[in-house]
Motif scaffolding. Structure first.
Motif, PDB file in Angstrom:
ATOM      1  N   THR A   1       0.799  -1.232   0.000  1.00  0.00           N
ATOM      2  CA  THR A   1       0.000   0.000   0.000  1.00  0.00           C
ATOM      3  C   THR A   1       0.825   1.273   0.000  1.00  0.00           C
ATOM      4  OG1 THR A   1      -0.125  -0.038   2.411  1.00  0.00           O
ATOM      5  CG2 THR A   1      -1.923  -1.116   1.210  1.00  0.00           C
ATOM      6  N   GLY A   2       2.124   1.166  -0.109  1.00  0.00           N
ATOM      7  CA  GLY A   2       2.964   2.352  -0.054  1.00  0.00           C
ATOM      8  C   GLY A   2       3.861   2.463  -1.272  1.00  0.00           C
ATOM      9  N   GLN A   3       4.571   3.545  -1.348  1.00  0.00           N
ATOM     10  CA  GLN A   3       5.489   3.797  -2.447  1.00  0.00           C
ATOM     11  C   GLN A   3       6.770   4.389  -1.886  1.00  0.00           C
ATOM     12  OE1 GLN A   3       3.254   6.564  -4.864  1.00  0.00           O
ATOM     13  NE2 GLN A   3       2.613   4.927  -6.228  1.00  0.00           N
ATOM     14  N   ILE A   4       7.755   4.505  -2.752  1.00  0.00           N
ATOM     15  CA  ILE A   4       8.952   5.274  -2.470  1.00  0.00           C
ATOM     16  C   ILE A   4       8.784   6.555  -3.270  1.00  0.00           C
ATOM     17  CG2 ILE A   4      11.463   5.355  -2.608  1.00  0.00           C
ATOM     18  CD1 ILE A   4      11.325   2.229  -2.825  1.00  0.00           C
ATOM     19  N   THR A   5       8.829   7.711  -2.588  1.00  0.00           N
ATOM     20  CA  THR A   5       8.581   8.962  -3.302  1.00  0.00           C
ATOM     21  C   THR A   5       9.652  10.008  -3.012  1.00  0.00           C
ATOM     22  OG1 THR A   5       7.202   9.946  -1.572  1.00  0.00           O
ATOM     23  CG2 THR A   5       6.070   8.606  -3.244  1.00  0.00           C
ATOM     24  N   CYS A   6       9.816  10.898  -3.976  1.00  0.00           N
ATOM     25  CA  CYS A   6      10.641  12.090  -3.846  1.00  0.00           C
ATOM     26  C   CYS A   6       9.730  13.263  -4.177  1.00  0.00           C
ATOM     27  CB  CYS A   6      11.827  12.030  -4.806  1.00  0.00           C
ATOM     28  SG  CYS A   6      12.791  13.552  -4.866  1.00  0.00           S
ATOM     29  N   ASP A   7       9.551  14.161  -3.237  1.00  0.00           N
ATOM     30  CA  ASP A   7       8.662  15.309  -3.418  1.00  0.00           C
ATOM     31  C   ASP A   7       7.267  14.877  -3.870  1.00  0.00           C
ATOM     32  OD1 ASP A   7      10.717  17.007  -2.658  1.00  0.00           O
ATOM     33  OD2 ASP A   7      11.392  17.322  -4.714  1.00  0.00           O
ATOM     34  N   GLY A   8       6.798  13.742  -3.322  1.00  0.00           N
ATOM     35  CA  GLY A   8       5.454  13.248  -3.607  1.00  0.00           C
ATOM     36  C   GLY A   8       5.308  12.474  -4.901  1.00  0.00           C
TER      37      GLY A   8
END
Length: 132
Positions: free
Chosen positions: A47-54
């Protein structure tokens, strides 16, 4: 998790079906002045992600790359288990190198994460969930 003048590391905790309603770490987010207005977040596999600035990054496994020239992330299977109870499962680890010699290792599991934060003590002090 870490409260300091320039380094802000926050977590979101949620209950899972596997913990009988007890909360586990669901997401980590890093920001603050030391990130020059940028942020990195890591959540669980399902249910999650890896994000940079969304924005999603490192969507392939393994993979690596920068986040806005302030952080470098390496998503691989290298590293020690933080919780040996899941030692038979495949490792999915995000290594985050941040400014000011802050390093975070995030182990992504199906519905939660485990993490280890390594940083030097701050001259003006620091506080947080795991002590100082």
């Amino acid at each position: 998790l870490v409260k300091e003048k320039t380094v802000w590391i926050q977590a979101r905790f949620l209950a899972t079906p596997y913990t009988n309603g007890l909360a586990t770490t669901h997401q980590i987010s890093v920001g603050g002045p030391f990130m020059n207005g940028h942020s990195v977040a890591v959540g669980p596999l399902e249910t999650g992600q890896i994000t940079c600035d969304g924005q999603p990054i490192l969507q392939e496994f393994p993979s690596k790359g920068p986040c806005a020239e302030v952080a470098y992330l390496d998503y691989n299977s290298e590293g020690k288990f933080l919780d040996n109870a899941q030692g038979s499962l495949e490792k999915r680890i995000v290594h985050i190198e941040l400014p000011e010699r802050v390093h975070i290792q995030v182990m992504r599991w199906a519905n939660h994460i485990n993490l280890k934060i390594t940083m030097h003590p701050r001259l003006e002090g620091q506080d947080g969930y795991c002590g100082n």
